[in-house]
Scaffold this motif. Structure first.
Motif, PDB file in Angstrom:
ATOM      1  N   TYR A  12      -2.991  -3.915  -6.874  1.00 50.50           N
ATOM      2  CA  TYR A  12      -4.057  -3.145  -6.244  1.00 50.50           C
ATOM      3  C   TYR A  12      -4.827  -2.373  -7.304  1.00 50.50           C
ATOM      4  O   TYR A  12      -4.235  -1.824  -8.228  1.00 50.50           O
ATOM      5  N   ARG A  13      -6.144  -2.317  -7.150  1.00 49.94           N
ATOM      6  CA  ARG A  13      -6.980  -1.463  -7.994  1.00 49.94           C
ATOM      7  C   ARG A  13      -7.161  -0.157  -7.241  1.00 49.94           C
ATOM      8  O   ARG A  13      -7.673  -0.155  -6.113  1.00 49.94           O
ATOM      9  N   VAL A  14      -6.745   0.962  -7.852  1.00 51.67           N
ATOM     10  CA  VAL A  14      -6.758   2.241  -7.154  1.00 51.67           C
ATOM     11  C   VAL A  14      -7.572   3.272  -7.925  1.00 51.67           C
ATOM     12  O   VAL A  14      -7.701   3.210  -9.141  1.00 51.67           O
ATOM     13  N   VAL A  15      -8.127   4.208  -7.162  1.00 54.47           N
ATOM     14  CA  VAL A  15      -8.887   5.334  -7.688  1.00 54.47           C
ATOM     15  C   VAL A  15      -8.334   6.585  -7.011  1.00 54.47           C
ATOM     16  O   VAL A  15      -7.868   6.515  -5.864  1.00 54.47           O
ATOM     17  N   ALA A  16      -8.377   7.706  -7.674  1.00 54.54           N
ATOM     18  CA  ALA A  16      -7.873   8.953  -7.095  1.00 54.54           C
ATOM     19  C   ALA A  16      -8.629   9.281  -5.811  1.00 54.54           C
ATOM     20  O   ALA A  16      -9.844   9.126  -5.723  1.00 54.54           O
ATOM     21  N   GLY A  17      -7.888   9.714  -4.782  1.00 59.38           N
ATOM     22  CA  GLY A  17      -8.474  10.067  -3.498  1.00 59.38           C
ATOM     23  C   GLY A  17      -8.546   8.911  -2.515  1.00 59.38           C
ATOM     24  O   GLY A  17      -8.919   9.106  -1.359  1.00 59.38           O
ATOM     25  N   GLU A  18      -8.180   7.718  -2.936  1.00 62.98           N
ATOM     26  CA  GLU A  18      -8.272   6.533  -2.097  1.00 62.98           C
ATOM     27  C   GLU A  18      -7.005   6.365  -1.253  1.00 62.98           C
ATOM     28  O   GLU A  18      -5.917   6.713  -1.674  1.00 62.98           O
ATOM     29  N   LYS A  19      -7.173   5.828  -0.025  1.00 59.65           N
ATOM     30  CA  LYS A  19      -6.041   5.491   0.823  1.00 59.65           C
ATOM     31  C   LYS A  19      -5.905   3.981   0.864  1.00 59.65           C
ATOM     32  O   LYS A  19      -6.894   3.269   0.919  1.00 59.65           O
ATOM     33  N   LEU A  20      -4.655   3.489   0.837  1.00 57.14           N
ATOM     34  CA  LEU A  20      -4.452   2.058   0.963  1.00 57.14           C
ATOM     35  C   LEU A  20      -3.109   1.767   1.603  1.00 57.14           C
ATOM     36  O   LEU A  20      -2.198   2.595   1.579  1.00 57.14           O
ATOM     37  N   LYS A  21      -3.024   0.582   2.203  1.00 62.83           N
ATOM     38  CA  LYS A  21      -1.813   0.132   2.876  1.00 62.83           C
ATOM     39  C   LYS A  21      -1.091  -0.840   1.959  1.00 62.83           C
ATOM     40  O   LYS A  21      -1.654  -1.848   1.548  1.00 62.83           O
ATOM     41  N   VAL A  22       0.169  -0.510   1.643  1.00 64.54           N
ATOM     42  CA  VAL A  22       0.986  -1.348   0.769  1.00 64.54           C
ATOM     43  C   VAL A  22       2.222  -1.780   1.533  1.00 64.54           C
ATOM     44  O   VAL A  22       2.481  -1.306   2.644  1.00 64.54           O
ATOM     45  N   GLU A  23       2.998  -2.689   0.931  1.00 64.41           N
ATOM     46  CA  GLU A  23       4.257  -3.103   1.545  1.00 64.41           C
ATOM     47  C   GLU A  23       5.128  -1.876   1.748  1.00 64.41           C
ATOM     48  O   GLU A  23       5.034  -0.900   1.000  1.00 64.41           O
ATOM     49  N   GLN A  24       6.010  -1.926   2.733  1.00 70.32           N
ATOM     50  CA  GLN A  24       6.790  -0.770   3.139  1.00 70.32           C
ATOM     51  C   GLN A  24       7.591  -0.181   1.978  1.00 70.32           C
ATOM     52  O   GLN A  24       8.284  -0.889   1.251  1.00 70.32           O
ATOM     53  N   ILE A  25       7.480   1.145   1.819  1.00 70.03           N
ATOM     54  CA  ILE A  25       8.209   1.902   0.805  1.00 70.03           C
ATOM     55  C   ILE A  25       9.166   2.843   1.541  1.00 70.03           C
ATOM     56  O   ILE A  25       8.736   3.557   2.456  1.00 70.03           O
ATOM     57  N   PRO A  26      10.443   2.861   1.186  1.00 67.76           N
ATOM     58  CA  PRO A  26      11.392   3.744   1.881  1.00 67.76           C
ATOM     59  C   PRO A  26      11.230   5.199   1.437  1.00 67.76           C
ATOM     60  O   PRO A  26      11.945   5.682   0.550  1.00 67.76           O
ATOM     61  N   ALA A  27      10.276   5.906   2.045  1.00 64.58           N
ATOM     62  CA  ALA A  27      10.028   7.317   1.748  1.00 64.58           C
ATOM     63  C   ALA A  27       9.559   7.998   3.027  1.00 64.58           C
ATOM     64  O   ALA A  27       8.982   7.367   3.906  1.00 64.58           O
ATOM     65  N   ASP A  28       9.818   9.294   3.129  1.00 69.63           N
ATOM     66  CA  ASP A  28       9.417  10.061   4.310  1.00 69.63           C
ATOM     67  C   ASP A  28       7.918  10.348   4.278  1.00 69.63           C
ATOM     68  O   ASP A  28       7.301  10.385   3.205  1.00 69.63           O
TER      69      ASP A  28
END
Length: 103
Positions: A12-28
């Motif tokens: 994924y190409r990401v920039v600060a402040g961006e929202k994106l959906k990724v594969e499930q991460i085990p975190a609260d």
């Protein structure tokens, strides 16, 4: 500043402040996570490319929510053989918000 990260077998190409959906991460929900598999970091003309990862680079993100994608329908058929098979699949995801990129 932008970065190319690798998580869940995808890039994924990401920039600060961006929202994106990724594969499930085990975190609260609301937890701060650090993504350390950074393939590339760029800012304007200056680009750092890893071989395979950029040393010392990381991306900080916050877990916003967990959910499931829309159903993908799978239909298999053999003509003239009276064979039809219906299947469906919903993939889990984690929505994250990129807080910062450090190189």
């Amino acid at each position: 500043m932008y970065a190319v990260i690798k998580t869940g077998g995808k890039q994924y190409r990401v920039v600060a402040g961006e929202k994106l959906k990724v594969e499930q991460i085990p975190a609260d929900i609301g937890a701060q996570i650090t993504l350390d598999q950074i393939l590339m970091v760029g800012e304007g003309e200056a680009v750092k490319i890893g071989a395979p990862l950029v040393q010392g680079a990381s991306v900080q993100a916050t877990v916003v929510s967990h959910g499931r994608h829309d159903k993908v329908k799978i239909f298999k058929m053999r003509r003239r053989k009276h064979y039809q098979k219906h299947q469906g699949h919903r993939q889990n995801y984690t929505e994250i918000r990129i807080d910062g990129i450090s190189a």
